[in-house]
Design an enzyme around this catalytic site. Sequence first.
Site, mmCIF file in Angstrom:
data_model
loop_
_atom_site.group_PDB
_atom_site.id
_atom_site.type_symbol
_atom_site.label_atom_id
_atom_site.label_comp_id
_atom_site.label_asym_id
_atom_site.label_seq_id
_atom_site.Cartn_x
_atom_site.Cartn_y
_atom_site.Cartn_z
ATOM 1 N N HIS A 23 -84.775 -16.330 56.739
ATOM 2 C CA HIS A 23 -86.225 -16.096 56.769
ATOM 3 C C HIS A 23 -86.594 -15.142 57.905
ATOM 4 O O HIS A 23 -87.435 -14.269 57.741
ATOM 5 C CB HIS A 23 -86.977 -17.424 56.922
ATOM 6 C CG HIS A 23 -86.840 -18.295 55.709
ATOM 7 N ND1 HIS A 23 -87.902 -18.663 54.922
ATOM 8 C CD2 HIS A 23 -85.739 -18.844 55.125
ATOM 9 C CE1 HIS A 23 -87.469 -19.413 53.917
ATOM 10 N NE2 HIS A 23 -86.163 -19.540 54.022
ATOM 11 N N ASP A 121 -94.824 -18.655 56.285
ATOM 12 C CA ASP A 121 -93.740 -19.006 55.378
ATOM 13 C C ASP A 121 -94.145 -20.212 54.531
ATOM 14 O O ASP A 121 -95.277 -20.697 54.629
ATOM 15 C CB ASP A 121 -92.496 -19.313 56.233
ATOM 16 C CG ASP A 121 -91.210 -18.902 55.542
ATOM 17 O OD1 ASP A 121 -91.139 -18.999 54.317
ATOM 18 O OD2 ASP A 121 -90.264 -18.503 56.253
#
Length: 192
Positions: A23, A121
Site C-alpha cells: 500500500h 486507504d
Amino acid sequence: MDEMKKEHQKLHIAVFPWLAFGHFLPFLRLSNHLAQLGHRISFISTPKNLHRLSQIAPNLSSLVTMVPLPLPPVHGLPDSVESTSELPFRLVPYLKRAYDQLQPPLTEFLQNSDVNWLIHDFVPHWLPQVATRLGINSVFFSIFNASVLAFLGSPEEILLRDQQPLEDLTVVPEWIPFPSNVAFRLYEVIYH
Ligand SMILES: *[C@@H]1O[C@H](CO)[C@@H](O)[C@H](O)[C@H]1NC(C)=O
Ligand SMILES: *[C@@H]1O[C@H](CO)[C@@H](O)[C@H](O)[C@H]1NC(C)=O
C-alpha cells in the site's frame, strides 16, 4: 489578486495508507505524481515505516513531507511491529486495531494543518466522517483494480463473507452479469 487565486489552486493533500508495503508504494507514487503538479503532500504513517520508505524511495519530491504518528500499543500486537510484513496473517487484526487508535493524533494533525484534501486507504472506516467534520474533502484510493473490487462485491457482501464457506470465493459471483473467469483457486483462499 490573481496571484492569490493561483496560490489557492495548489492543494495541501494528506495521504494515509494502510500499514503494508503493498500500500505504501502505490500511495508514494501517487504522492510524487501529485507533487509534480505542484501540490503539497503530507504522507502520514508511523515512524519506522516512514524511515524504511525514505530509504526505499529517496527521490521523493521536496513537496512531499513525511508526517510520523507513533503507533499506539495494543494488547496482542508484538512490540515495535508497524506493518503487515512483520506479522503472521492471523495477527493482522491487532495491527488494524492499533491503526484505529491513530484516529485522535491524526484528527489533531488535520485540525492544526491547512490540509484541504485527504486520500485514504480501505481500513479507516472512521476517517471520512472525521474529514467531513473538519471540512476536508476525502477520497478513497484503492490499490485493488476494478476487477478485484467487482469480484469482492458490495460492503454487505463483504460483511456476510465470514459466515460463508471459502468455496464461495472460487466461483464467479452471481452479481457479475457477463461471462468472466475471475475467481480464486481454493489454495489461494486457504493460503490467505
Ligand atoms: C524513484 O526513481 C526510480 C528510478 O528513477 C523510479 O523507478 C521510482 O518510481 C521513483 N520513486 C518514486 C516514489 O517516484
Ligand atoms: C486486477 O488485479 C488482479 C489481482 O492482482 C490481476 O490478476 C488482474 O490481472 C488485474 N486486472 C487488470 C485488468 O489489471
